[in-house]
Write a protein that holds these residues in place. Sequence first.
Motif, PDB file in Angstrom:
ATOM      1  N   MET A 166       5.338 -30.378 -40.636  1.00  0.00           N
ATOM      2  CA  MET A 166       6.057 -30.474 -42.019  1.00  0.00           C
ATOM      3  C   MET A 166       6.666 -29.212 -42.261  1.00  0.00           C
ATOM      4  N   LYS A 167       6.029 -28.086 -41.707  1.00  0.00           N
ATOM      5  CA  LYS A 167       6.536 -26.800 -41.929  1.00  0.00           C
ATOM      6  C   LYS A 167       8.249 -26.744 -41.168  1.00  0.00           C
ATOM      7  N   ASP A 168       7.992 -27.111 -39.985  1.00  0.00           N
ATOM      8  CA  ASP A 168       9.346 -27.363 -39.449  1.00  0.00           C
ATOM      9  C   ASP A 168      10.540 -28.056 -40.078  1.00  0.00           C
ATOM     10  N   GLN A 169      10.125 -29.173 -41.014  1.00  0.00           N
ATOM     11  CA  GLN A 169      11.069 -29.850 -41.758  1.00  0.00           C
ATOM     12  C   GLN A 169      11.561 -29.172 -43.064  1.00  0.00           C
ATOM     13  N   LYS A 170      10.879 -28.322 -43.486  1.00  0.00           N
ATOM     14  CA  LYS A 170      11.217 -27.315 -44.344  1.00  0.00           C
ATOM     15  C   LYS A 170      11.151 -27.982 -45.964  1.00  0.00           C
ATOM     16  N   GLN A 171      10.807 -29.386 -45.869  1.00  0.00           N
ATOM     17  CA  GLN A 171      10.776 -30.123 -46.931  1.00  0.00           C
ATOM     18  C   GLN A 171       9.867 -31.286 -46.892  1.00  0.00           C
ATOM     19  N   VAL A 172       9.602 -31.961 -48.055  1.00  0.00           N
ATOM     20  CA  VAL A 172       8.686 -33.173 -48.149  1.00  0.00           C
ATOM     21  C   VAL A 172       9.331 -33.896 -48.999  1.00  0.00           C
ATOM     22  N   ILE A 173       9.815 -35.413 -48.588  1.00  0.00           N
ATOM     23  CA  ILE A 173      10.084 -36.484 -49.518  1.00  0.00           C
ATOM     24  C   ILE A 173       8.784 -37.443 -49.649  1.00  0.00           C
ATOM     25  N   LEU A 174       8.266 -37.393 -50.896  1.00  0.00           N
ATOM     26  CA  LEU A 174       7.031 -38.304 -50.991  1.00  0.00           C
ATOM     27  C   LEU A 174       7.202 -39.681 -51.199  1.00  0.00           C
ATOM     28  N   ALA A 175       6.360 -40.686 -50.482  1.00  0.00           N
ATOM     29  CA  ALA A 175       6.403 -41.943 -51.029  1.00  0.00           C
ATOM     30  C   ALA A 175       4.987 -42.469 -51.248  1.00  0.00           C
ATOM     31  N   LEU A 176       4.948 -43.195 -52.447  1.00  0.00           N
ATOM     32  CA  LEU A 176       3.942 -43.592 -53.002  1.00  0.00           C
ATOM     33  C   LEU A 176       3.896 -45.049 -52.939  1.00  0.00           C
ATOM     34  N   ASN A 177       2.755 -45.451 -52.374  1.00  0.00           N
ATOM     35  CA  ASN A 177       2.458 -46.991 -52.182  1.00  0.00           C
ATOM     36  C   ASN A 177       1.016 -47.361 -52.339  1.00  0.00           C
ATOM     37  N   GLY A 178       0.835 -48.542 -53.273  1.00  0.00           N
ATOM     38  CA  GLY A 178      -0.273 -48.962 -53.639  1.00  0.00           C
ATOM     39  C   GLY A 178      -0.687 -50.198 -52.725  1.00  0.00           C
ATOM     40  N   LEU A 179      -1.549 -50.123 -52.064  1.00  0.00           N
ATOM     41  CA  LEU A 179      -2.269 -51.276 -51.165  1.00  0.00           C
ATOM     42  C   LEU A 179      -3.468 -52.058 -51.482  1.00  0.00           C
ATOM     43  N   GLN A 180      -3.387 -53.124 -51.958  1.00  0.00           N
ATOM     44  CA  GLN A 180      -4.457 -53.928 -52.623  1.00  0.00           C
ATOM     45  C   GLN A 180      -4.828 -55.125 -51.752  1.00  0.00           C
ATOM     46  N   PRO A 181      -6.015 -55.116 -51.030  1.00  0.00           N
ATOM     47  CA  PRO A 181      -6.233 -56.059 -50.075  1.00  0.00           C
ATOM     48  C   PRO A 181      -6.551 -57.403 -50.709  1.00  0.00           C
ATOM     49  N   ASP A 182      -7.338 -57.596 -51.822  1.00  0.00           N
ATOM     50  CA  ASP A 182      -7.612 -58.619 -52.761  1.00  0.00           C
ATOM     51  C   ASP A 182      -7.501 -58.510 -54.007  1.00  0.00           C
ATOM     52  N   VAL A 183      -6.860 -59.437 -54.902  1.00  0.00           N
ATOM     53  CA  VAL A 183      -6.750 -59.233 -56.184  1.00  0.00           C
ATOM     54  C   VAL A 183      -8.220 -59.009 -56.819  1.00  0.00           C
ATOM     55  N   GLY A 184      -8.119 -57.794 -57.832  1.00  0.00           N
ATOM     56  CA  GLY A 184      -9.382 -57.576 -58.338  1.00  0.00           C
ATOM     57  C   GLY A 184     -10.226 -56.477 -57.850  1.00  0.00           C
ATOM     58  N   HIS A 185      -9.802 -56.129 -56.664  1.00  0.00           N
ATOM     59  CA  HIS A 185     -10.351 -54.916 -56.066  1.00  0.00           C
ATOM     60  C   HIS A 185      -9.590 -53.702 -56.037  1.00  0.00           C
ATOM     61  N   GLU A 186     -10.191 -52.723 -55.666  1.00  0.00           N
ATOM     62  CA  GLU A 186      -9.663 -51.502 -55.903  1.00  0.00           C
ATOM     63  C   GLU A 186      -8.265 -51.296 -54.845  1.00  0.00           C
ATOM     64  N   VAL A 187      -7.424 -50.373 -55.628  1.00  0.00           N
ATOM     65  CA  VAL A 187      -6.179 -50.309 -54.786  1.00  0.00           C
ATOM     66  C   VAL A 187      -6.108 -49.166 -54.143  1.00  0.00           C
ATOM     67  N   LEU A 188      -5.773 -49.124 -52.660  1.00  0.00           N
ATOM     68  CA  LEU A 188      -5.595 -47.842 -51.925  1.00  0.00           C
ATOM     69  C   LEU A 188      -4.257 -47.228 -52.246  1.00  0.00           C
ATOM     70  N   TRP A 189      -4.201 -46.156 -52.933  1.00  0.00           N
ATOM     71  CA  TRP A 189      -3.023 -45.436 -53.179  1.00  0.00           C
ATOM     72  C   TRP A 189      -2.603 -44.476 -51.889  1.00  0.00           C
ATOM     73  N   VAL A 190      -1.633 -44.430 -51.459  1.00  0.00           N
ATOM     74  CA  VAL A 190      -1.212 -43.570 -50.342  1.00  0.00           C
ATOM     75  C   VAL A 190       0.107 -43.003 -50.679  1.00  0.00           C
ATOM     76  N   LEU A 191      -0.054 -41.489 -50.393  1.00  0.00           N
ATOM     77  CA  LEU A 191       0.925 -40.535 -50.784  1.00  0.00           C
ATOM     78  C   LEU A 191       1.325 -40.058 -49.492  1.00  0.00           C
ATOM     79  N   ARG A 192       2.514 -40.363 -48.737  1.00  0.00           N
ATOM     80  CA  ARG A 192       2.979 -39.606 -47.620  1.00  0.00           C
ATOM     81  C   ARG A 192       4.225 -39.290 -47.433  1.00  0.00           C
TER      82      ARG A 192
END
Length: 201
Positions: free
Chosen positions: A1-27
């Motif tokens: 990441m330091k070699d790239q000298k910047q970060v572009i964040l992507a935020l995604n929510g992954l919900q395996p089943d309706v009504g369950h917790e959502v796994l939020w991932v920032l990459r």
Amino acid sequence: MKDQKQVILALNGLQPDVGHEVLWVLRNCCSGEVLVARSLLGATENDLVPLLEAAASLCRKLDIPIAGVITDGQCSIRNAVASALPGIPHQLCHFHYLREAAKPIAAADLHAKNELKKQVRGVRPIERALEERADDEAEAIRGYCLAVRSALTDDGRLPLDADGLKLKERLQDISDSIARVAQKRGSPTNSAVSNNVCELG
């Protein structure tokens, strides 16, 4: 990441089943590296701000600036990004952007597909007329009927693969094939399948 000298964040929510917790991932889009991932019960602005702040804190520790954020267009996500990362450019993810931009094109393509389908109706009667025949010509016509059926049911995937255009190309290929066969035989193209398929406007 330091070699790239910047970060572009992507935020995604992954919900395996309706009504369950959502796994939020920032990459980081530049490296694919996951910076923060948490399961959350909600997706409100208040739920998402701490997640974004955790990623921002990590980037500050590594002394790497966040150059931008990519998310879907959900209001709570937009508000959370504006609150946690003020002044950082924020855009809709490419898939959502293309899907929204393609809506009017998709509507026109669907209309074109329906019009094309009207022009190649009548495959079933042709197949029925050939039931008692086993000669080469009958087999060839059955093959063309099958190709038409396949073309009518083979859908594309929007926004990048339009159903109507795909159907037009497949029917044009069938029409061209019939024309080549007719030319080799030295006879005009006059089969019922060809009459239905060749008029593609």
